[in-house]
Design a protein around this motif. Structure first.
Motif, PDB file in Angstrom:
ATOM      1  N   MET A   1       0.101   5.390  -0.936  1.00 36.92           N
ATOM      2  CA  MET A   1      -0.774   5.610   0.221  1.00 36.92           C
ATOM      3  C   MET A   1       0.051   6.079   1.412  1.00 36.92           C
ATOM      4  O   MET A   1       1.187   5.628   1.620  1.00 36.92           O
ATOM      5  CB  MET A   1      -1.492   4.321   0.612  1.00 36.92           C
ATOM      6  N   SER A   2      -0.541   6.977   2.194  1.00 35.86           N
ATOM      7  CA  SER A   2       0.080   7.318   3.469  1.00 35.86           C
ATOM      8  C   SER A   2      -0.161   6.167   4.451  1.00 35.86           C
ATOM      9  O   SER A   2      -0.961   5.265   4.195  1.00 35.86           O
ATOM     10  CB  SER A   2      -0.515   8.609   4.033  1.00 35.86           C
ATOM     11  N   ARG A   3       0.542   6.209   5.562  1.00 33.30           N
ATOM     12  CA  ARG A   3       0.365   5.149   6.554  1.00 33.30           C
ATOM     13  C   ARG A   3      -1.078   5.126   7.066  1.00 33.30           C
ATOM     14  O   ARG A   3      -1.656   4.059   7.281  1.00 33.30           O
ATOM     15  CB  ARG A   3       1.339   5.351   7.721  1.00 33.30           C
ATOM     16  N   VAL A   4      -1.663   6.314   7.257  1.00 30.69           N
ATOM     17  CA  VAL A   4      -3.038   6.381   7.749  1.00 30.69           C
ATOM     18  C   VAL A   4      -4.001   5.804   6.713  1.00 30.69           C
ATOM     19  O   VAL A   4      -4.912   5.039   7.049  1.00 30.69           O
ATOM     20  CB  VAL A   4      -3.422   7.838   8.091  1.00 30.69           C
TER      21      VAL A   4
ATOM     22  N   GLU B   1      -7.724   1.685   4.817  1.00 34.91           N
ATOM     23  CA  GLU B   1      -8.315   1.027   3.660  1.00 34.91           C
ATOM     24  C   GLU B   1      -7.840  -0.408   3.451  1.00 34.91           C
ATOM     25  O   GLU B   1      -8.535  -1.187   2.791  1.00 34.91           O
ATOM     26  CB  GLU B   1      -8.015   1.843   2.397  1.00 34.91           C
ATOM     27  N   VAL B   2      -6.695  -0.759   4.004  1.00 31.52           N
ATOM     28  CA  VAL B   2      -6.126  -2.076   3.734  1.00 31.52           C
ATOM     29  C   VAL B   2      -6.028  -2.925   5.000  1.00 31.52           C
ATOM     30  O   VAL B   2      -6.507  -4.061   5.039  1.00 31.52           O
ATOM     31  CB  VAL B   2      -4.730  -1.942   3.074  1.00 31.52           C
ATOM     32  N   ILE B   3      -5.430  -2.389   6.029  1.00 35.16           N
ATOM     33  CA  ILE B   3      -5.107  -3.192   7.216  1.00 35.16           C
ATOM     34  C   ILE B   3      -6.317  -3.381   8.125  1.00 35.16           C
ATOM     35  O   ILE B   3      -6.650  -4.508   8.509  1.00 35.16           O
ATOM     36  CB  ILE B   3      -3.947  -2.552   8.005  1.00 35.16           C
ATOM     37  N   LEU B   4      -6.996  -2.297   8.475  1.00 35.20           N
ATOM     38  CA  LEU B   4      -8.083  -2.398   9.453  1.00 35.20           C
ATOM     39  C   LEU B   4      -9.236  -3.300   9.010  1.00 35.20           C
ATOM     40  O   LEU B   4      -9.769  -4.039   9.854  1.00 35.20           O
ATOM     41  CB  LEU B   4      -8.600  -1.002   9.807  1.00 35.20           C
TER      42      LEU B   4
ATOM     43  N   ALA C   1      -7.756  -5.615  -4.111  1.00 43.65           N
ATOM     44  CA  ALA C   1      -6.996  -5.438  -5.347  1.00 43.65           C
ATOM     45  C   ALA C   1      -7.557  -4.290  -6.174  1.00 43.65           C
ATOM     46  O   ALA C   1      -6.814  -3.528  -6.789  1.00 43.65           O
ATOM     47  CB  ALA C   1      -7.021  -6.734  -6.154  1.00 43.65           C
ATOM     48  N   LYS C   2      -8.879  -4.170  -6.151  1.00 42.69           N
ATOM     49  CA  LYS C   2      -9.504  -3.088  -6.908  1.00 42.69           C
ATOM     50  C   LYS C   2      -9.134  -1.729  -6.332  1.00 42.69           C
ATOM     51  O   LYS C   2      -8.818  -0.791  -7.069  1.00 42.69           O
ATOM     52  CB  LYS C   2     -11.022  -3.272  -6.907  1.00 42.69           C
ATOM     53  N   ARG C   3      -9.145  -1.625  -4.978  1.00 40.09           N
ATOM     54  CA  ARG C   3      -8.790  -0.346  -4.342  1.00 40.09           C
ATOM     55  C   ARG C   3      -7.334   0.008  -4.605  1.00 40.09           C
ATOM     56  O   ARG C   3      -6.998   1.162  -4.882  1.00 40.09           O
ATOM     57  CB  ARG C   3      -9.065  -0.414  -2.841  1.00 40.09           C
TER      58      ARG C   3
ATOM     59  N   ALA D   1       0.832  -1.207   0.000  1.00 37.23           N
ATOM     60  CA  ALA D   1       0.000   0.000   0.000  1.00 37.23           C
ATOM     61  C   ALA D   1       0.866   1.257   0.000  1.00 37.23           C
ATOM     62  O   ALA D   1       0.564   2.228  -0.712  1.00 37.23           O
ATOM     63  CB  ALA D   1      -0.924  -0.013   1.217  1.00 37.23           C
ATOM     64  N   ARG D   2       1.951   1.239   0.779  1.00 41.74           N
ATOM     65  CA  ARG D   2       2.824   2.420   0.809  1.00 41.74           C
ATOM     66  C   ARG D   2       3.548   2.597  -0.516  1.00 41.74           C
ATOM     67  O   ARG D   2       3.821   3.737  -0.924  1.00 41.74           O
ATOM     68  CB  ARG D   2       3.858   2.261   1.934  1.00 41.74           C
TER      69      ARG D   2
END
Length: 292
Positions: free
Chosen positions: A182-185, A190-193, A279-281, A177-178
């Motif tokens: 993407m920022s860490r937030v 969007e990915v981890i949570l 994957a779409k995001r 993601a990074r």
């Protein structure tokens, strides 16, 4: 030739013996389970028909309904607050800042390491004592103290569940993601949570069911909940079994639907669809909008 044939037949014979033993164990388990069920149903049936007063059962029903509705309100508010606060505590627990992480860890250790009853007493009796006699601004402190105590206690458990859920997500997903900007937030949101939530869902659901049962302790801080009604009826009639019927049924009326809801949410956790959505995001953020 005959020796070789017998050697080849030994696994089949051993397998048959093993299956027979498995069937025997299963039958023994079924007999034991059936006997246990018969004993439980027999004791319950005898108790209901010999110890429960039908007239009293009908008379005290409205009081238990009132207490049940109060418990529902306390559970809803405490659940929403504890899950929301627990997510924040879980994020703080994995923070790269030692101060934030250690404060969150201290919070979790305190509220998991001391009894809930102690925490309720601390809030209910301790906080008003900080004011002078009769100067505490909240007159009906019982229910706010109950909500605060349940929220703080269960937020610690939810926070630890979220920490475990986040740590169960592969590190490569944050890196991926990074790597696409993407920022860490953003990556966390969007990915981890979403994945961490699914990892922790069973533990969080079980904790919220425990929260329902923990409301039985609120009788000790004068909250007119289900156990308080039981104590009142029992002290007036010296009949414990009749009010206990309603205690059991009303608690199950809360916990069984919650257990079903948790099961439905877990069943709907379609990881295949989640990966496609992920994957779409991620793909939409790649140059050209590709999903390579």
């Amino acid at each position: 030739m005959s020796d070789a044939l017998s050697e080849r037949e030994e696994p089949t014979g051993a397998s048959s013996g093993l299956l027979a033993n498995d069937n025997l164990v299963r039958r023994i388990g079924e007999v034991v389970a059936g006997l246990f069920l018969a004993v439980v149903l027999g004791v319950l049936g005898w108790t209901v028909f010999s110890e429960v007063d039908p007239d009293l059962l009908q008379t005290i029903f409205p009081r238990f309904v009132t207490a049940y509705l109060l418990v529902i309100r306390i559970v809803i508010v405490s659940s929403i607050l504890s899950v929301s606060a627990g997510i924040i505590v879980g994020l703080a627990r994995i923070s790269s800042s030692p101060l934030t992480s250690n404060v969150a860890r201290g919070y979790i250790e305190f509220f998991r390491g001391t009894p809930l009853l102690f925490q309720l007493f601390l809030i209910y009796f301790g906080i008003p004592s900080l004011w002078g006699t009769g100067q505490f601004p909240i007159s009906d402190w019982e229910i706010p103290a109950a909500v605060i105590g349940l929220t703080l206690n269960h937020a610690a458990y939810v926070g630890e569940a979220m920490r475990g859920g986040i740590n169960a997500v592969p590190d490569g997903q944050m890196e991926a993601a990074r790597s696409i900007g993407m920022s860490r937030v953003q990556a966390m949101r969007e990915v981890i949570l979403p994945q961490a939530w699914r990892n922790a869902l069973a533990a969080i659901g079980n904790d919220q069911i425990i929260l329902v049962k923990d409301t039985s302790l609120l009788t000790l801080i004068s909250v007119p909940e289900i156990m308080q009604v039981f104590r009142s009826v029992n002290s007036a009639t010296f009949d414990p079994w009749t009010p206990l019927v309603w205690v059991c049924l009303f608690y199950l009326a809360v916990t069984l639907p919650m257990s079903k809801l948790v099961g439905v949410l877990e069943a709907r956790a379609d990881w295949g669809s989640d990966r496609k959505s992920l994957a779409k995001r991620l793909g939409s953020r790649m140059p050209g909008g590709g999903t390579s």
